[in-house]
Design an enzyme around this catalytic site. Structure first.
Site, PDB file in Angstrom:
ATOM      1  N   ASN A  59       0.819  -1.223   0.000  1.00 40.64           N
ATOM      2  CA  ASN A  59       0.000   0.000   0.000  1.00 40.64           C
ATOM      3  C   ASN A  59       0.844   1.260   0.000  1.00 40.64           C
ATOM      4  O   ASN A  59       0.354   2.360  -0.185  1.00 40.64           O
ATOM      5  CB  ASN A  59      -0.967   0.022   1.194  1.00 40.64           C
ATOM      6  CG  ASN A  59      -0.324   0.526   2.488  1.00 40.64           C
ATOM      7  OD1 ASN A  59       0.814   0.166   2.809  1.00 40.64           O
ATOM      8  ND2 ASN A  59      -1.023   1.364   3.234  1.00 40.64           N
ATOM      9  N   LYS A  73      13.862  -6.914  -0.328  1.00 39.53           N
ATOM     10  CA  LYS A  73      13.453  -5.513  -0.499  1.00 39.53           C
ATOM     11  C   LYS A  73      14.568  -4.688  -1.132  1.00 39.53           C
ATOM     12  O   LYS A  73      14.332  -3.906  -2.060  1.00 39.53           O
ATOM     13  CB  LYS A  73      13.092  -4.903   0.856  1.00 39.53           C
ATOM     14  CG  LYS A  73      11.767  -5.352   1.394  1.00 39.53           C
ATOM     15  CD  LYS A  73      11.371  -4.510   2.597  1.00 39.53           C
ATOM     16  CE  LYS A  73       9.994  -4.934   3.090  1.00 39.53           C
ATOM     17  NZ  LYS A  73       9.540  -4.113   4.207  1.00 39.53           N
ATOM     18  N   CYS A 174       3.402 -11.680  37.578  1.00 43.58           N
ATOM     19  CA  CYS A 174       2.160 -12.176  38.167  1.00 43.58           C
ATOM     20  C   CYS A 174       0.917 -11.620  37.485  1.00 43.58           C
ATOM     21  O   CYS A 174      -0.131 -12.239  37.494  1.00 43.58           O
ATOM     22  CB  CYS A 174       2.110 -11.935  39.673  1.00 43.58           C
ATOM     23  SG  CYS A 174       2.988 -10.499  40.202  1.00 43.58           S
TER      24      CYS A 174
END
Lengths: 649, 263
Positions: A59, A73, A174
């Site tokens: 895009n 790339k 936790c």
């Protein structure tokens, strides 16, 4: 009369044809940048990127087409850019810039380096390499509608690391294991679970109930008793989650009942936890299956991914993804490990299912796959235009540098809406280097608080030197008069030291450690401050930097985009040193008055630091605002870094 | 009229537009997907805007340009192959533009915009304007209010006046081939324009001349980005557009939004 070629003076144009420049990153900013560089007349360009092309890049990374998905790339970017100017010399490296091949000598070839990165570790590294080679660096980042460009020149401006960046938000163990209260806690848990079952097991990514949770005990003695009990508790507890799963043949139903029924029932026995909290409700596979009624298939007008399934839907998704992942593991063979990737369908399905089931158990509204993916994958929304604007600004700053006009360089911020002074683009004068910067000061030094009896050498190397201080291959000597070598970057040399504690080497309060990264030409002196009083789950503290605290109530509501400076897929709260170039563009934090709407994943979080900056024209500065915490709702687990927010106006 | 939205967005589109859907939402993306846009002029700036709109995923984009590809064109325009000199600019840009995103219909039209009948424009989604360019530029600078506002007015506003006048008088933009003659004329026009507006001649000094002769790629990129985003905003009906001029000074890095028009 000035001789022009196009809009530029001839001398500048000649210089453009001969100089060499380096572009680090061929993604959103990188593609636009390469195009601008060749069209402006730069003739010698090198570009490096370790990533391959994904469909979600298309895009905005316009040098790539559908047919290029999966390819390098850097390589495809080079080929496409050459079409605009066949006479340009472009060299592409499908590699990580942190590879030691790209040493100071390599960087010295260039007159200018331009970053187009998406993670902090690489930015830190390139920052240091450019300082070492004394080459000007143009930094940049975008996120959504916002963006920023800055120039870094040794001795003249701040380096990238002069201003301390807030460290990543971590969730206490936790909270993840026992008492989640927000979807993000469940998503982090699900990613940990993925690693425990299918990936690289990590002691910091436990998913089972934490019996040593201090909140669970009615009195301090009980905590200690519980802790010892869990250690002594038979071999079953000692068996790793993965081994246990393997022993069941990765049976999805058995896994389900352990995680979502048995473990939850165990948590319920820790009754103090539920005195003031809503207790979780365990799920039973058989019960759920028996009570399924055929649901209407709503063909929503939205994306399939944006729909929220029912509990049974996620049960099925859980089973299906477990079975797929199990096959993947089997195919890979003995000792195989999977690496979580948001774009890997079963991996993403697994996290979506597991996180949602846990959310349901803890009475939270479940989330669509679309939203879970945003959070789990640290996705930064991106549009084509923001990168185009920022890349244009980068080249303009580059031209100033090459014309020898460094004083006219600026940091420029791109806003979504004009400021009070009508500015959409806000240039600010560059700040001088910070004298105490632990990277670019002449003799960098820091003080680190830790417990010498509990910190291992491996921790020092990985958590402190690599993750926190951005070294890639540290060498550490103790300043004890003997020059004892604690850590050697040569593989295997000091491996024996890894699990020993610092105290074992005589390191104590006041000790000094000289840490070098020879690739980055960087030496950092660490002063050790011994303490036995660190917060739970905190392993060390760098003195002089405030830990992340909850934000004080603010008089003025400001929505700020939460943007990351790092985008790794690791579920760990801190930056992973593993290379995992994810897509998504470079980002830096910028202060914004606008709320980012969109479909949910990108809701703004509140965090802000205003720095003193002079607007070039008015010379006005704005005052510092205390750094606030980062709201957790949309902040994803790992790798969310927030840069300083800059004053606009 | 923006066409009625399809109920379902395809998986292919969802995958490709994922990052921007996460930014402006699915509804906005659907509206873009139903929009037909006309782009007049395929110079450097036009090419940038074309790229941005095609990537954003409009339904259709028509490239309208009667000019031919010149040597200058290659300097800031990356849609036109270097071998295409002499061809029509819109036509020459078509292939690369289409390859940016096969899901968008891209057309080329080689006519002059002035020759197009009114109903030609009806097939496109209109963007509302606050006022005509002419009105925006007819500000009475002699009023006290205007004088007070002058200090904050970007100099580029006056440069705009000069460029428009040059274009009207000569029927073209300043050409590097006739640098000396055009520079002279620009200087003259600057003096005339500023005098006619009753503002000081010092406002726009001689430096401006060297910037008038061609497009620069990075500047086109910045302007094309801002302009592209404004079009996306208008089509997607999301977020307020800038009112109503955007000026960019590349030397200083200032990008200013200012309003000119009837008060």
């Amino acid at each position: 009369m000035v001789h022009l070629v196009g809009s530029l003076r001839k001398e500048l144009v000649d210089s453009l044809s001969t100089c060499k420049v380096l572009v680090v990153g061929a993604g959103g900013i990188g593609c636009e940048l390469l195009k601008n560089l060749v069209l402006t007349g730069f003739k010698n360009i090198e570009v490096i990127d370790l990533d391959t092309i994904d469909v979600s890049n298309l895009n905005r990374q316009f040098l790539f087409q559908k047919k290029h998905v999966g390819k390098s790339k850097a390589q495809v970017a080079k080929d496409s850019a050459l079409q605009f100017c066949p006479t340009a010399n472009i060299t592409a490296y499908h590699d990580s810039v942190m590879n030691p091949d790209y040493n100071v000598e390599f960087f010295r070839k260039f007159m200018l380096v331009m970053n187009a990165l998406d993670n902090r570790a690489a930015r830190n590294h390139v920052n240091r390499m450019c300082l070492a080679a004394d080459i000007p660096l143009i930094e940049s980042g975008t996120a959504g509608y916002l963006g920023q460009v800055a120039v870094i020149k040794k001795g003249m401006t701040e380096c990238y690391e002069c201003q301390p960046k807030p460290t990543q938000k971590t969730f206490p163990g936790c909270t993840i294991r026992n008492t989640p209260s927000e979807p993000i806690h469940c998503i982090v848990w699900a990613k940990y679970l993925f690693n425990q079952l299918f990936g690289e097991e990590d002691a910091d990514q436990e998913v089972s109930p934490d019996t040593a949770d201090p909140e669970a005990a009615w009195n301090p003695e009980e905590t200690a008793a519980r802790a010892t009990a869990s250690e002594k508790d038979g071999d079953i507890k000692r068996v790793s989650t993965k081994e246990w799963a393997r022993s069941t043949g990765y049976d999805a139903v058995k896994l389900f009942n352990k995680l979502f029924k048995d473990d939850i029932m165990y948590l319920l026995t820790m009754d103090k936890l539920w005195k003031k909290r809503k207790a979780p409700t365990p799920l039973d596979w058989q019960q759920l299956e028996d009570s399924v009624c055929p649901e209407e298939q709503t063909a929503g007008s939205g994306l399939k991914d944006q729909q929220v399934l029912g509990v049974w839907g996620y049960c099925q998704l859980f089973r299906h993804s477990v079975e797929t992942l199990r096959s993947q593991l089997q195919e890979k063979g003995e000792g195989a490990e999977l690496v979580w990737d948001k774009d890997d369908t079963p991996a993403m399905d697994f996290v979506t299912a597991a996180a949602n089931l846990r959310m349901h158990i803890f009475s939270m509204n479940m989330k669509s796959r679309f939203d879970v993916k945003s959070m789990a994958g640290n996705i930064i929304p991106a549009s084509p235009t923001t990168n185009a604007i920022i890349a244009g600004l980068i080249v303009l700053e580059g031209l100033k540098i090459l014309s020898g006009e460094l004083e006219s360089c600026r940091t420029i911020f791109l806003n979504k809406c004009p400021s009070l002074r009508k500015k959409l683009l806000v240039p600010c004068i560059l700040d001088p280097p910070r004298p105490n910067c632990y990277v670019c000061a002449s003799k960098p030094e820091v003080t680190v608080k830790l417990d010498v009896h509990k910190t291992t050498v491996l921790s020092l190397q990985d958590r402190i030197l690599k993750e926190r201080f951005g070294m890639v291959a540290p060498d550490v000597q103790i300043e004890d008069g003997k020059g004892t070598i604690l850590i050697s970057s040569e593989e295997g040399e000091t491996e024996a030291n890894n699990n020993k504690f610092l105290a074992d080497f005589g390191i104590r309060n006041g000790s000094r450690l000289q840490s070098d990264d020879f690739l980055q030409d960087y030496t950092l002196l660490i002063n050790v401050l011994h303490t036995e009083e660190l917060e739970r789950d905190v392993e060390f503290e760098v003195v002089g930097e405030a830990p992340d605290k909850a934000p004080p109530p603010q008089a003025k509501q400001e929505e700020v985009n939460s943007i990351t400076n790092g985008n790794k897929d690791s579920a760990q709260p801190s930056t992973s040193s593993k290379a995992s170039a994810n897509d998504d563009d470079d980002i830096m934090i910028v202060d914004s008055d606008e709320e980012e709407g969109a479909s949910s994943g990108s809701a703004g979080a509140s965090s802000g630091v205003k720095r003193k900056h002079s607007d070039t024209e008015t010379g006005e500065t704005s005052s510092k605002r205390p750094r606030t915490g980062i709201s957790s709702a949309t902040e994803t687990t790992a790798d969310e870094d927030d840069d300083d927010i800059i004053a606009l106006d | 009229m923006i066409e009625k939205e399809d109920a379902v967005i395809s998986e292919e589109e969802a995958a490709q537009y994922d990052r921007q859907i996460r930014l402006w939402g699915l509804d906005a993306q659907k509206r873009l997907r139903g929009s037909r846009v006309l782009l007049v002029g395929l110079g450097g700036l036009g090419a940038e805007v074309a790229k941005n709109l095609i990537l954003a995923g409009v339904k259709a984009l028509t490239l309208l340009d009667h000019e031919q590809v010149s040597e200058e064109s290659c300097r800031a325009q990356f849609l036109v192959p270097v071998t295409a000199q002499g061809q029509n600019r819109a036509q020459a840009s078509l292939e690369r533009a289409q390859n940016l995103n096969p899901m968008v219909e891209v057309h080329a039209d080689t006519n002059r915009v002035e020759d197009k009948p009114d109903d030609f424009f009806l097939q496109f989604d209109t963007t509302s304007t606050f006022c005509s360019l002419k009105d925006a530029l007819e500000v009475d600078w002699t009023s006290e209010k205007a004088k007070a506002g002058l200090k904050k007015t970007p100099v580029d506003y006056f440069l705009l006046h000069v460029m428009l006048k040059f274009r009207t008088d000569k029927g073209r933009d300043p050409d590097p081939q006739s640098f000396a003659e055009d520079s002279q004329l620009l200087r003259q026009i600057r003096d005339d324009v500023l005098e006619a507006l009753s503002v000081s001649g010092d406002l726009l000094n001689d430096d401006f001349i060297s910037y008038c002769f061609s497009e620069m790629s990075p500047v086109c990129a910045v302007m094309g980005g801002v302009l592209g985003q404004e079009v996306v905003k208008a089509l997607s009906q999301r977020d307020a557009p800038h009112r109503n001029f955007f000026f960019f000074d590349a030397r200083k890095g200032n990008g200013i939004v200012d309003y000119f028009g009837p008060n």
